[in-house]
Every structure is written in structure tokens, then in C-alpha cells.
Design a protein around this motif. Structure first.
Motif, PDB file in Angstrom:
ATOM      1  N   ASN A 124       2.370   0.642   1.027  1.00  0.00           N
ATOM      2  CA  ASN A 124       2.379  -0.171   2.251  1.00  0.00           C
ATOM      3  C   ASN A 124       3.787  -0.576   2.656  1.00  0.00           C
ATOM      4  O   ASN A 124       4.099  -0.642   3.845  1.00  0.00           O
ATOM      5  N   SER A 125       4.629  -0.843   1.665  1.00  0.00           N
ATOM      6  CA  SER A 125       6.009  -1.251   1.988  1.00  0.00           C
ATOM      7  C   SER A 125       6.741  -0.129   2.724  1.00  0.00           C
ATOM      8  O   SER A 125       7.516  -0.388   3.654  1.00  0.00           O
ATOM      9  N   THR A 126       6.459   1.113   2.348  1.00  0.00           N
ATOM     10  CA  THR A 126       7.088   2.253   3.031  1.00  0.00           C
ATOM     11  C   THR A 126       6.565   2.361   4.458  1.00  0.00           C
ATOM     12  O   THR A 126       7.333   2.622   5.390  1.00  0.00           O
ATOM     13  N   GLU A 128       5.486  -0.117   6.299  1.00  0.00           N
ATOM     14  CA  GLU A 128       6.083  -1.213   7.066  1.00  0.00           C
ATOM     15  C   GLU A 128       7.522  -0.888   7.453  1.00  0.00           C
ATOM     16  O   GLU A 128       7.954  -1.193   8.566  1.00  0.00           O
ATOM     17  N   GLU A 129       8.252  -0.262   6.542  1.00  0.00           N
ATOM     18  CA  GLU A 129       9.619   0.140   6.858  1.00  0.00           C
ATOM     19  C   GLU A 129       9.636   1.231   7.923  1.00  0.00           C
ATOM     20  O   GLU A 129      10.508   1.240   8.791  1.00  0.00           O
TER      21      GLU A 129
END
Length: 153
Positions: A124-126, A128-129
């Protein structure tokens, strides 16, 4: 309605952003099929291009005369782009255009996710980025239109 040089700038913007994202996130993206990476590259292209087209649409809706272009080369254009104060320019974007940018972002991301279902397997962090990066590229395209306007008669 557009200069030949804008296409060179758009290509530089999306290519640099795509390559930087791929390089930074290569571990998370290594498991993705080639088709997804190509779709990601297109996402970057259409984001910058869409931002530029939003600027053109806004100019036309506001009856801003686009005029013709003075003679200029790509290096002068890129130099003007680099001198652009991004933070100041961001504050100059109208609320209406902010809504349009958000809507365009949602459209581009939805289309990308629909056509690249395996991308949902990355962290998910990827994602979001990626979303932040694409937002930035849409705004870059919009601001490219503003810079291009400085070269119109």
C-alpha cells in the motif's frame, strides 16, 4: 494550439518521473509483468499530458487568447521550466482546477488499476507513493502550459 517544444518537455517530465519511480521501487515492482510496467509508463505520460490539456482547457474556457508562438528553442523553454517556483505556482491554481486535477487523478488511477490487476499485490505504501507521484505529474503538465504561455505572442 501547442508548440512543438511542449511535447519535448512533456516527454522529459514523464520519462524522468517514470524512470525515477521504477528505480526507487524496483523491489516492489520486480514481480510485476512487463505489461504492467508498460501501463505504468503510459500512466505517467497521460498524467503529464492530461495536466497540460487541463491548462489549455482552462485557458480556452476563460477566453484567454492563446496566440501564436514566438520563435524559441527547447533549451530556453526547459530553462524557463526549471526557474519555475513550483510552490508559488501551486498556490495560483484555482479551486475549480484543483477539483479537475483530483478528478483526472482518480480517472487515471482507476483506469490503471482496472487494466493492471496484479499491481494490487504491491505494498500500500508503494501505491500511495505512486498516487502522489502521479498527482505531481498532472500538476507538472498543468504548469508546463503556464510556462509555454510565456512564449506566446
Amino acid at each position: 494550439m501547442s508548440s512543438d517544444n511542449i511535447w519535448g518537455l512533456i516527454e522529459r517530465l514523464y520519462t524522468n518521473a517514470f524512470e525515477a519511480f521504477i528505480q526507487e521501487k524496483k523491489e516492489a515492482l520486480n514481480t510485476q509483468p512487463y505489461k504492467v510496467i508498460e501501463a505504468l509508463k503510459s500512466l505517467y505520460l497521460y498524467s503529464v499530458l492530461g495536466g497540460y490539456r487541463l491548462w489549455v482547457a482552462e485557458a480556452l474556457l476563460n477566453d484567454k487568447p492563446l496566440g501564436t508562438f514566438k520563435s524559441f528553442d527547447i533549451d530556453k523553454f526547459v530553462e524557463e521550466w526549471k526557474a519555475n517556483d513550483f510552490q508559488k505556482a501551486m498556490k495560483g491554481i484555482s479551486d475549480e482546477m484543483g477539483v479537475c486535477i483530483t478528478m483526472y487523478l482518480e480517472h487515471r488511477m482507476s483506469n490503471f488499476l482496472e487494466n493492471s490487476p496484479s499491481i494490487k499485490d504491491i505494498p500500500n505504501s508503494t501505491m500511495e507513493e505512486l498516487r502522489s507521484s502521479i498527482t505531481f505529474q498532472i500538476i507538472n503538465g498543468y504548469l508546463a502550459g503556464e510556462v509555454e504561455a510565456k512564449f506566446r505572442k
